[in-house]
Design an enzyme around this catalytic site. Structure first.
Site: not given
Ligand SMILES: NC(=O)c1ccc[n+]([C@@H]2O[C@H](COP(=O)([O-])OP(=O)(O)OC[C@H]3O[C@@H](n4cnc5c(N)ncnc54)[C@H](O)[C@@H]3O)[C@@H](O)[C@H]2O)c1
Length: 432
Positions: A243, A271
């Site tokens: 952000d 966030h």
């Molecule tokens: N804070 C931020 O600025 C920000 C920015 C972008 C995305 N995000 C968040 O980050 C997270 C991941 O995003 P992404 O695009 O990599 O998602 P993604 O779906 O591509 O990857 C997530 C991975 O986590 C795995 N997973 C699910 N539960 C799990 C667990 N209990 N233990 C281990 N692995 C697990 C899934 O199988 C998947 O491979 C999402 O929650 C998204 O909203 C946060």
């Protein structure tokens, strides 16, 4: 030189063995140790390269079921390269087969995050669904030949994967499914962070630092710190650096300056779409933003929502959520903790509000302006100007986080309130 290729396929029949002549031939290989074990007492196999096998037979280590390890042992071939290296840092990453990790892991392994003198061991946690994909990730890491990457471990049990971790980058979380209400997502992902925090509390390094990326990241971090009482609360962070980066970009574009001229740009709060990108204290070329961008209406009515809704706008264009820029912001976040913050600058991170100088509820994880001396720790900057506009916006984000906290009271030991008042179906960043 790598002497064995690794097959991490679960249940693959052939055990790979390097030519036993390598070490004797004086080639000093970068020896690869690979173990793959099947769970629940089924057939197991262990593979070691020649260099390692000659020294000790492979034993089956208790508690390593479901963990695959590729270990690059130092080959003593280039003492000049390694003589000034620090002790290996153990970095656990969850959601390691996901989009963000697919960028981040390679930045970590290359040394561009923790430094070119910092060898690392990656301890990658996947979910049951992503375990095979995780093996593919490990193969790509292997094929990238990073000298600083000393070991890779894969697993789906946090109690194994978090062992002795110095950093835990907690990215894995579930996206909201069709028909799922926001309070359900808070609960589902909250449970993940409760379990992972309990595991960190049991097995991670006592100085372990945690960065929560998986959403809703502030509240997940709050759940985490409550369930890891033996780890310092201040070691928990939730990512708001993306952000901050987005805010800097928009200010620079509006002012017609390059983004490096934007400093002291903090994000306050959650966030989420209630986040507060602070143009009051931010500077462009050393001058306060309102003195450079005189269009107050733009600052209040366009800049603020544009930054807060940037994730959603990106999804509409690209069809998926930001991954590369998120990974970059994780790298920025980590580097900010290991680089002294320049005078008159700050970085944003959501941390415990305990003892905060701004009168924010002391039991939240809230993004605030911070600085570091470069030792991995931080302090909250206490002299930001809070005008009426900023104060009102900060209150809104605080109220949202209080509501989120109440919704996950059942996951917070000792919580006095566990009534979910989130009835409206508000969006997380990136969902809209
Ligand atoms: N804070 C931020 O600025 C920000 C920015 C972008 C995305 N995000 C968040 O980050 C997270 C991941 O995003 P992404 O695009 O990599 O998602 P993604 O779906 O591509 O990857 C997530 C991975 O986590 C795995 N997973 C699910 N539960 C799990 C667990 N209990 N233990 C281990 N692995 C697990 C899934 O199988 C998947 O491979 C999402 O929650 C998204 O909203 C946060």
């Amino acid at each position: 030189m790598m002497v064995a290729t690794m097959s991490t396929s679960i249940g693959s029949a052939s055990a790979l063995r390097a030519p036993s002549s390598n070490k004797r031939a004086g080639r000093s290989p970068r020896a690869l140790v690979c173990r793959a074990q099947k769970q629940d007492g089924q057939a197991r196999r262990s593979v070691r390269s020649a260099a390692a096998t000659m020294e000790a037979p492979v034993g089956e280590e208790e508690g390593f079921q479901n963990v695959w390890r590729a270990s690059y042992e130092a080959d003593n071939e280039s003492p000049e390269l390694t003589k000034n290296w620090k002790k290996t840092m153990k970095v656990a990453v969850t959601g390691a087969a996901g989009q963000i990790s697919n960028h981040l892991l390679f930045m970590l392994a290359s040394g561009e995050v923790f430094g070119r003198d910092q060898p690392i061991q990656l301890q990658l946690l996947g979910s049951e669904r992503s375990r095979v994909a995780l093996e593919g990730v490990a193969m790509e890491l292997e094929d990238s030949l990073y000298p600083l990457l000393r070991e890779v471990q894969l697993g789906i049990d946090p109690r194994q994967v978090f062992a002795d971790a110095d950093w835990a980058l907690l990215i894995g979380a579930k996206p909201r499914g069709p028909g799922m209400e926001r309070k359900d997502l808070l609960d589902i992902n909250g449970q993940i962070f409760q379990e992972q925090a309990q595991a960190l509390n049991e097995v991670a390094s006592r100085d372990c630092k945690m960065l929560v990326v998986g959403n809703p990241c502030n509240t997940n971090a709050l759940i985490g710190m409550a369930n890891a009482p033996d780890l310092p609360k201040r070691n928990w962070h939730a990512l708001t650096r993306l952000d901050e980066n987005r805010a800097k970009c928009q200010l620079a574009l509006k002012a017609g300056k390059f983004y490096t001229s934007v400093t002291n740009c903090a994000i306050w709060g959650n966030h989420s779409t209630t986040q507060v990108p602070d143009f009051v204290n931010a500077k462009i070329g050393g001058k306060r933003v309102p003195a450079v961008i005189k269009d107050t209406a733009w600052l209040k009515e366009e800049f603020t929502p544009k930054v807060a809704n940037r994730g959603g706008a990106l999804i509409k264009k690209w069809g998926r959520s930001s991954a590369a820029s998120t990974a970059v912001s994780v790298a920025d976040h980590l580097r900010s903790l290991y680089t002294p913050t320049p005078m008159n600058d700050c970085f944003s991170t959501a941390v415990s509000t305990e003892g905060n100088p701004y009168g924010i509820d002391e039991d939240l994880v809230f993004s605030m302006p911070c600085r570091s001396t470069g030792d991995g720790d931080y302090e909250v900057i206490d002299d930001f100007v809070i005008d009426d506009w900023l104060a009102a916006k900060i209150k809104e984000s605080e109220a949202e986080l209080q509501k989120e906290r109440d919704c996950v009271g059942h996951l917070i030991p000792g919580a006095t309130r566990a009534v979910c008042m989130i009835t409206e179906d508000t969006m997380l960043p990136g969902e809209n």
